[in-house]
Design an enzyme around this catalytic site. Structure first.
Site: not given
Length: 315
Positions: A83-84, A134-135, A152, A158, A243
């Site tokens: 995903k990165d 996205r979330r 971040r 987090r 992203c």
């Protein structure tokens, strides 16, 4: 004869090191007589935690330094969270292999822990931390009354934000790989929230010209997950999305077994936030993929591109 050591490039974060070690161990176990050493480094994405990824380069900021290590001969392979990675790797490189996908879902961790109230039970105005737009667009669809706070940093950073927030949303795969699944209050199903394209997949990148590693890496490549990865990334590429866009896709084989000739049914679902209409667009397609055929990659890519076309038709 001395042991050949595979030099594996990785980010220095605790999660990246744990994931890379997992990949390296799988490779050496599948290739007796092979050893490995980690070549760790800090990427631009790790250093610039004060800004959103979209503001200074997007997905590539987590992999550029690792790719330079490959080009300069300081590493043989690089391990990334898929995903990165950008939707398409540069011509000098290739996605050589992927491991079996870990839990692709997103997870909610409440300040009160496992026994705290679920996401839908939170009071109006509760503050939820996430670094993903996205979330946010998906969560707002069923809880527009909450405040979404950008955060971040690594997993521990987090989670530490729970001191000032009511909850955080993280990828389940990272929490599980770090042994933190016991802190999850609840998981969002993929019907509730589509994960990021490639979420839960560990990818092995090599130089395109370095074909001598292909046989070694083939032993750990998961063919089904590779097809899933190709489909999801093809969707991103077709929409020219990174992203900085609220976009996601999730592919899965929906049949339990292949037909006699190795054909499986691949379903891929996608979302796309249309800024003009202020609507969250959704679509899905299903394609047949011949896993044992040399055409499986092209078939998987076609599924992702067909999904993107369905989204474009709604714009």
């Amino acid at each position: 004869m001395s042991e050949f050591k595979l030099r594996v490039a990785t980010r220095k974060s605790a999660l990246a090191m744990a994931q890379t070690t997992m990949v390296a161990e799988a490779i050496v176990q599948a290739n007796p007589g092979l050893g490995y050493e980690l070549v760790s480094m800090t990427t631009e994405g790790d250093r610039r935690l004060d800004k959103s990824l979209a503001s200074f380069g997007g997905k590539g900021v987590f992999i550029k330094e690792l790719e330079v290590a490959l080009l300069e001969g300081r590493a043989d392979i690089a391990v990334h969270s898929l995903k990165d990675m950008p939707a398409e790797v540069l011509p000098e490189f290739k996605l050589a292999a992927v491991l079996h996908r870990e839990d692709p879902r997103d997870a909610f961790v409440a300040r009160g822990g496992v026994d705290c109230c679920k996401f839908m039970e939170l009071p109006a105005g509760a503050r939820i931390g996430t670094g993903s737009i996205r979330r946010v667009v998906q969560l707002k669809a069923f809880r527009p009354d909450l405040e979404y706070v950008p955060i971040r940093g690594n997993i521990q950073t987090r989670l530490s934000k729970l001191a000032e927030l009511d909850g955080v949303v993280l990828a389940a795969a990272g929490l599980k790989r770090m042994g933190l699944a016991d802190q999850v209050t609840e998981y969002f199903s993929t019907e509730q929230m589509l994960p990021a394209s490639g979420q839960g997949i560990l990818a092995i990148e090599t130089l395109n010209a370095k074909q001598s590693l292909d046989a070694l890496l083939a032993h750990v490549n998961d063919a089904e997950t590779y097809c899933i990865a190709v489909a999801e990334m093809a969707y991103l590429k077709a929409l020219n999305a990174g992203c900085q866009f609220p976009v996601a896709s999730f592919a899965e084989f929906v049949d339990t077994a292949a037909t006699a000739d190795g054909v499986r049914e691949l379903k891929i679902r996608g979302i796309y936030w249309d800024e003009t209409s202020q609507q969250l667009l959704r679509a899905e397609v299903q394609h047949s993929v011949s896993l044992e055929s040399p055409y499986s990659i092209a078939q998987s890519r076609a599924a992702g591109e067909a999904l993107a076309q369905k989204i474009r038709e709604q714009l």
